[in-house]
Design a protein around this motif. Structure first.
Motif, PDB file in Angstrom:
ATOM      1  N   ARG A  70      16.721 -86.267  -5.947  1.00  0.00           N
ATOM      2  CA  ARG A  70      17.447 -85.695  -4.814  1.00  0.00           C
ATOM      3  C   ARG A  70      18.949 -85.923  -4.954  1.00  0.00           C
ATOM      4  N   LEU A  71      19.315 -87.125  -5.452  1.00  0.00           N
ATOM      5  CA  LEU A  71      20.734 -87.435  -5.635  1.00  0.00           C
ATOM      6  C   LEU A  71      21.360 -86.516  -6.679  1.00  0.00           C
ATOM      7  N   GLU A  72      20.615 -86.313  -7.812  1.00  0.00           N
ATOM      8  CA  GLU A  72      21.148 -85.435  -8.854  1.00  0.00           C
ATOM      9  C   GLU A  72      21.275 -83.989  -8.352  1.00  0.00           C
ATOM     10  N   ALA A  73      20.293 -83.537  -7.592  1.00  0.00           N
ATOM     11  CA  ALA A  73      20.365 -82.178  -7.040  1.00  0.00           C
ATOM     12  C   ALA A  73      21.548 -82.045  -6.088  1.00  0.00           C
ATOM     13  N   ARG A  74      21.772 -83.089  -5.316  1.00  0.00           N
ATOM     14  CA  ARG A  74      22.889 -83.053  -4.379  1.00  0.00           C
ATOM     15  C   ARG A  74      24.229 -83.027  -5.117  1.00  0.00           C
ATOM     16  N   ILE A  75      24.285 -83.820  -6.221  1.00  0.00           N
ATOM     17  CA  ILE A  75      25.521 -83.851  -7.022  1.00  0.00           C
ATOM     18  C   ILE A  75      25.799 -82.471  -7.619  1.00  0.00           C
ATOM     19  N   ARG A  76      24.731 -81.833  -8.155  1.00  0.00           N
ATOM     20  CA  ARG A  76      24.910 -80.483  -8.717  1.00  0.00           C
ATOM     21  C   ARG A  76      25.374 -79.503  -7.635  1.00  0.00           C
ATOM     22  N   GLU A  77      24.788 -79.626  -6.442  1.00  0.00           N
ATOM     23  CA  GLU A  77      25.182 -78.748  -5.343  1.00  0.00           C
ATOM     24  C   GLU A  77      26.647 -78.950  -4.961  1.00  0.00           C
ATOM     25  N   LEU A  78      27.064 -80.221  -4.898  1.00  0.00           N
ATOM     26  CA  LEU A  78      28.459 -80.509  -4.570  1.00  0.00           C
ATOM     27  C   LEU A  78      29.403 -80.028  -5.661  1.00  0.00           C
ATOM     28  N   GLU A  79      28.993 -80.168  -6.939  1.00  0.00           N
ATOM     29  CA  GLU A  79      29.839 -79.688  -8.029  1.00  0.00           C
ATOM     30  C   GLU A  79      30.027 -78.179  -7.957  1.00  0.00           C
ATOM     31  N   GLU A  80      28.962 -77.464  -7.614  1.00  0.00           N
ATOM     32  CA  GLU A  80      29.073 -76.005  -7.469  1.00  0.00           C
ATOM     33  C   GLU A  80      29.999 -75.641  -6.320  1.00  0.00           C
ATOM     34  N   GLN A  81      29.878 -76.391  -5.199  1.00  0.00           N
ATOM     35  CA  GLN A  81      30.758 -76.127  -4.058  1.00  0.00           C
ATOM     36  C   GLN A  81      32.216 -76.414  -4.413  1.00  0.00           C
ATOM     37  N   ILE A  82      32.440 -77.530  -5.142  1.00  0.00           N
ATOM     38  CA  ILE A  82      33.816 -77.861  -5.543  1.00  0.00           C
ATOM     39  C   ILE A  82      34.379 -76.777  -6.453  1.00  0.00           C
ATOM     40  N   ALA A  83      33.574 -76.304  -7.409  1.00  0.00           N
ATOM     41  CA  ALA A  83      34.039 -75.251  -8.320  1.00  0.00           C
ATOM     42  C   ALA A  83      34.378 -73.976  -7.553  1.00  0.00           C
ATOM     43  N   ALA A  84      33.528 -73.629  -6.571  1.00  0.00           N
ATOM     44  CA  ALA A  84      33.792 -72.427  -5.772  1.00  0.00           C
ATOM     45  C   ALA A  84      35.056 -72.596  -4.934  1.00  0.00           C
ATOM     46  N   LEU A  85      35.230 -73.804  -4.360  1.00  0.00           N
ATOM     47  CA  LEU A  85      36.419 -74.046  -3.555  1.00  0.00           C
ATOM     48  C   LEU A  85      37.691 -74.031  -4.390  1.00  0.00           C
ATOM     49  N   LEU A  86      37.624 -74.620  -5.600  1.00  0.00           N
ATOM     50  CA  LEU A  86      38.793 -74.594  -6.482  1.00  0.00           C
ATOM     51  C   LEU A  86      39.159 -73.168  -6.864  1.00  0.00           C
ATOM     52  N   LYS A  87      38.140 -72.361  -7.127  1.00  0.00           N
ATOM     53  CA  LYS A  87      38.404 -70.965  -7.464  1.00  0.00           C
ATOM     54  C   LYS A  87      39.030 -70.235  -6.280  1.00  0.00           C
ATOM     55  N   ARG A  88      38.500 -70.487  -5.089  1.00  0.00           N
ATOM     56  CA  ARG A  88      39.050 -69.857  -3.893  1.00  0.00           C
ATOM     57  C   ARG A  88      40.481 -70.325  -3.648  1.00  0.00           C
ATOM     58  N   LEU A  89      40.732 -71.626  -3.866  1.00  0.00           N
ATOM     59  CA  LEU A  89      42.079 -72.171  -3.683  1.00  0.00           C
ATOM     60  C   LEU A  89      43.056 -71.506  -4.644  1.00  0.00           C
ATOM     61  N   GLN A  90      42.624 -71.314  -5.891  1.00  0.00           N
ATOM     62  CA  GLN A  90      43.486 -70.661  -6.874  1.00  0.00           C
ATOM     63  C   GLN A  90      43.793 -69.229  -6.459  1.00  0.00           C
ATOM     64  N   GLU A  91      42.784 -68.526  -5.938  1.00  0.00           N
ATOM     65  CA  GLU A  91      43.004 -67.157  -5.491  1.00  0.00           C
ATOM     66  C   GLU A  91      43.998 -67.106  -4.329  1.00  0.00           C
ATOM     67  N   LEU A  92      43.844 -68.037  -3.366  1.00  0.00           N
ATOM     68  CA  LEU A  92      44.742 -68.051  -2.215  1.00  0.00           C
ATOM     69  C   LEU A  92      46.167 -68.426  -2.613  1.00  0.00           C
ATOM     70  N   GLU A  93      46.300 -69.395  -3.525  1.00  0.00           N
ATOM     71  CA  GLU A  93      47.635 -69.772  -3.987  1.00  0.00           C
ATOM     72  C   GLU A  93      48.295 -68.612  -4.720  1.00  0.00           C
ATOM     73  N   GLY A  94      47.515 -67.903  -5.541  1.00  0.00           N
ATOM     74  CA  GLY A  94      48.058 -66.755  -6.244  1.00  0.00           C
ATOM     75  C   GLY A  94      48.460 -65.645  -5.292  1.00  0.00           C
ATOM     76  N   ARG A  95      47.655 -65.440  -4.239  1.00  0.00           N
ATOM     77  CA  ARG A  95      47.983 -64.409  -3.257  1.00  0.00           C
ATOM     78  C   ARG A  95      49.237 -64.788  -2.469  1.00  0.00           C
ATOM     79  N   GLN A  96      49.379 -66.084  -2.144  1.00  0.00           N
ATOM     80  CA  GLN A  96      50.540 -66.543  -1.394  1.00  0.00           C
ATOM     81  C   GLN A  96      51.817 -66.405  -2.212  1.00  0.00           C
ATOM     82  N   ALA A  97      51.702 -66.647  -3.519  1.00  0.00           N
ATOM     83  CA  ALA A  97      52.879 -66.586  -4.387  1.00  0.00           C
ATOM     84  C   ALA A  97      53.167 -65.178  -4.885  1.00  0.00           C
TER      85      ALA A  97
END
Length: 364
Positions: A11-38
Motif C-alpha cells: 500500500r505504501l509503494e502504491a501510494r508513493i507511485r500515486e504521489l509521484e504521478e501527481q507531482i509529475a502532473a503538477l510540475l508539468k502544469r506549473l511549467q505550462e502556467l509559468e510559460g503562459r504567464q511569461a
C-alpha cells in the motif's frame, strides 16, 4: 525461504507511485502556467496589444556603432527652391558710417534665405449661381444645371472629404478627433455622419481598384498573410492582411478562419508561396507554405527562455546570424551549406526533446 509480502508495504509503494504521478502532473502544469504567464509577443504569437508595458526586446544585433546617422549616410537637408512662391525684397536703408545715404548706392548683389512653411488654412467658399429663365411663349421655367459634384445647397468640397478619409483610414484617427483636427486647422467641423458618408463614397469609388488589386496579388510569386483581433462596436472581429513588397490588401471580417479567406477572394485560388504564422486555416489553402521567420524566432525564444530547451536558443541564433549575413551580402556558399546542416541537426534535437504526446480519448 519465501518472504510473505507485507500488505502495508504494498500500500505504501502504491501510494508513493500515486504521489509521484501527481507531482509529475503538477510540475508539468506549473511549467505550462509559468510559460503562459511569461508569454509575450516576443516569445509567441500573442499580439503586441496584450504585452505588459515595458521595453520590448529587439531582434537587432549590436554593431558597436553609435546611434543615429552613420558616417557614410548621405543624409537629407532642406534645399533651396528654384521657384519660390513669394519673394520679399529687403532694401538697405539709412546711412553708412561715413554719412553716405544707402538709397543712392546701387545694389551690388543679393543674399537669399528661404522659409518653407504652410499657408494659413481657411475654408474657401465657392458660390454657384444658376440662372433661371422663363420662356415668353409657353412660360416654361428653366434653370441652368449645377456641376455634378454640387448636390446640396451648402456642402463641403472634395478636398475636405479627401482629408477626412485620409486621416481616418490612413492614420486611424477616430471620427470625433478628425473633426477636431479640421476645426483647429481650417475652422471646419464636419459631423461624424458626414465623415462616415465620405468613407462610404470612397469605398464605392475604390471597387474597381480593389478588383485589380486582388488580381495583381494572385499573380505574385510570394505573398504574406496575417490576421489580428480588431474591435468593431465593442465586438471582436479580425483584420486580415495579404501583401507583397508593393501591394497590400486589408479585409475586416467577423471570422478569423476559412470564411474570411473565402470572402477576401485572394488566397483560395493562390498557388504561389504563402508565408504565414502556421494558423491552421492557411494550411488548408492550395498554396505552397512557408512559415514566417519573425514568428519562428519568437517561438524559439519562448522555448529557450521559459522551457530551458537549449536547441531552440541555438537554432534561433543560427537563424538570426544567417539572416544578417545574407542581408549584408557576406554569406558564402560554404557558410550556407554549414547552416543547412546545422539547421537539420538542431531540428532533430528538437524532435527528440519533444516527442509526440499519445492521443487522449475525447481531447483534440
Amino acid at each position: 525461504m519465501n518472504e510473505t509480502p507485507c500488505p502495508n508495504c504494498e500500500r505504501l509503494e502504491a501510494r508513493i507511485r500515486e504521489l509521484e504521478e501527481q507531482i509529475a502532473a503538477l510540475l508539468k502544469r506549473l511549467q505550462e502556467l509559468e510559460g503562459r504567464q511569461a508569454k509575450t509577443s516576443h516569445t509567441s504569437n500573442q499580439p503586441p496589444s496584450q504585452d505588459k508595458p515595458w521595453q520590448p526586446k529587439s531582434e537587432r544585433q549590436k554593431t558597436g556603432r553609435s546611434s543615429g546617422a552613420q558616417p557614410d549616410h548621405p543624409g537629407t537637408t532642406l534645399k533651396m527652391s528654384a521657384h519660390p512662391d513669394h519673394t520679399v525684397h529687403l532694401p538697405v536703408t539709412g546711412h553708412c558710417g561715413c554719412g553716405q545715404v544707402w538709397g543712392d548706392v546701387p545694389v551690388e548683389t543679393q543674399v537669399t534665405r528661404q522659409v518653407h512653411d504652410l499657408p494659413a488654412w481657411q475654408l474657401q467658399v465657392t458660390e454657384y449661381r444658376a440662372d433661371v429663365k422663363i420662356c415668353p411663349g409657353c412660360h416654361h421655367r428653366q434653370r441652368a444645371p449645377f456641376p455634378t459634384h454640387v448636390t446640396g445647397q451648402v456642402q463641403y468640397g472634395q478636398q475636405v472629404h479627401a482629408l477626412t478619409v485620409y486621416l481616418n483610414v490612413a492614420h486611424f484617427v477616430p471620427l470625433e478627433r478628425t473633426s477636431e483636427i479640421l476645426q483647429a486647422l481650417c475652422r471646419a467641423r464636419p459631423s461624424d455622419g458626414t465623415i462616415a458618408l465620405n468613407l462610404n463614397l470612397a469605398a464605392d469609388r475604390l471597387q474597381d481598384f480593389e478588383s485589380h488589386l486582388r488580381t495583381a496579388l494572385t499573380q505574385q510569386p510570394v505573398l504574406h498573410a496575417d490576421e489580428t483581433g480588431s474591435r468593431v462596436n465593442g465586438k471582436l472581429q479580425w483584420m486580415h492582411v495579404v501583401s507583397c513588397a508593393q501591394l497590400t490588401f486589408y479585409g475586416q471580417h467577423a471570422r478569423r478562419g476559412r470564411a474570411a479567406l473565402e470572402d477576401m477572394k485572394i488566397l483560395p485560388k493562390y498557388k504561389g508561396i504563402l508565408v504565414h504564422d502556421a494558423w491552421s486555416s492557411y494550411f488548408k489553402l492550395p498554396a505552397q507554405h512557408a512559415l514566417c521567420g519573425a514568428h519562428l524566432l519568437r517561438e524559439l525564444r519562448g522555448l529557450a527562455e521559459h522551457h530551458g530547451q537549449v536547441w531552440a536558443g541555438d537554432l534561433r541564433e543560427a537563424l538570426r546570424t544567417v539572416y544578417h549575413e545574407l542581408k549584408a551580402g557576406t554569406l558564402s556558399p560554404e557558410a550556407r551549406t554549414a547552416f543547412e546542416r546545422r539547421f537539420d541537426e538542431l531540428l532533430e534535437e528538437g524532435l527528440l526533446a519533444n516527442p509526440a504526446a499519445p492521443p487522449v480519448p475525447g481531447r483534440r
